[in-house]
Design an enzyme around this catalytic site. Sequence first.
Site, short mmCIF file in Angstrom:
data_model
loop_
_atom_site.label_atom_id
_atom_site.label_comp_id
_atom_site.label_asym_id
_atom_site.label_seq_id
_atom_site.Cartn_x
_atom_site.Cartn_y
_atom_site.Cartn_z
CG ASP A 38 -2.23 7.47 0.08
OD1 ASP A 38 -1.52 8.47 -0.05
OD2 ASP A 38 -3.00 7.05 -0.80
CG ASP B 261 -2.35 2.68 6.33
OD1 ASP B 261 -2.60 2.23 5.19
OD2 ASP B 261 -2.83 3.75 6.76
CG ASP C 159 -1.90 1.12 1.25
OD1 ASP C 159 -2.41 1.46 0.17
OD2 ASP C 159 -2.15 1.67 2.33
#
Length: 268
Positions: free
Chosen positions: A12, A214, A10
């Site tokens: 961001d 996250d 991922d």
Amino acid sequence: MKQIKNLILDMDGVLWRGETPMPGLADFFKTLRAHGIQFVLATNNASKTPQQYVAKLAKFGVPVDEEQIFTSAEATGDYLAQTYPTGAKAFVVGDVGLQTAVQNRGFQLLGVEEVMGGETAVFVVAGFNPNATYPQMAAGALLIHKGADFIGSNPDLTFPSEYGPLPGAGSFLAFLQAGTGVKPTVIGKPGPLIFKMAMEKLGGTPQNTAMVGDRLETDIAGGKAAGIQTILVLSGISQRDDIAQANGLQPDFIFADIREIANQIANG
């Protein structure tokens, strides 16, 4: 961790927050390359094109190829191409990444004035757009009321920034759903499709591929649904306290950030 040879990363909250790179970003990728670990950057953010992400990473001192970027916009474009005939009329409530992905599949994009003038679309596809306006949202809602299918690039209600969590694509979808009463078909994470497509790009298997993210509800849940290993970093949205409230959703590994992952890879 020793069995993991492929990473789906991922962006961001993992590689950066907004326009600020995470500490150790360039060294993290040097470590991956030094140890022969392949990677694909897979993000729910549909606002940018792969070329824009390549340029952003280059600015941070990380060279990658376009083929290593896989956004929810690209996954959505592939879904649309498999579902609707080429040349079908479409309306996009989203930024350039989503617009380009739809247009590159041969669909005809309508503008707000055309919609308000009476044009109809086969589908409306929506995602994050920091420059969205009420007329764009209203045009999308109007088309959905008239029977257009409602497709969403991803369900993330927020995204991490230098300032804290800001409204994400899921907030735009919620606006349109509230205004139409129609629930969207969502393509991006946590659906398993984007993970399986990324794993195919890497030539990996569920046993030697891991998702690094996250967010428990998208990155980790989606990785689990796709049957791959999952790694949660605490540099973005989800924190340790959230795991206890995640109804048994447990990552396979937890690290503070990408520096800890690099250290684990380097030290075995």
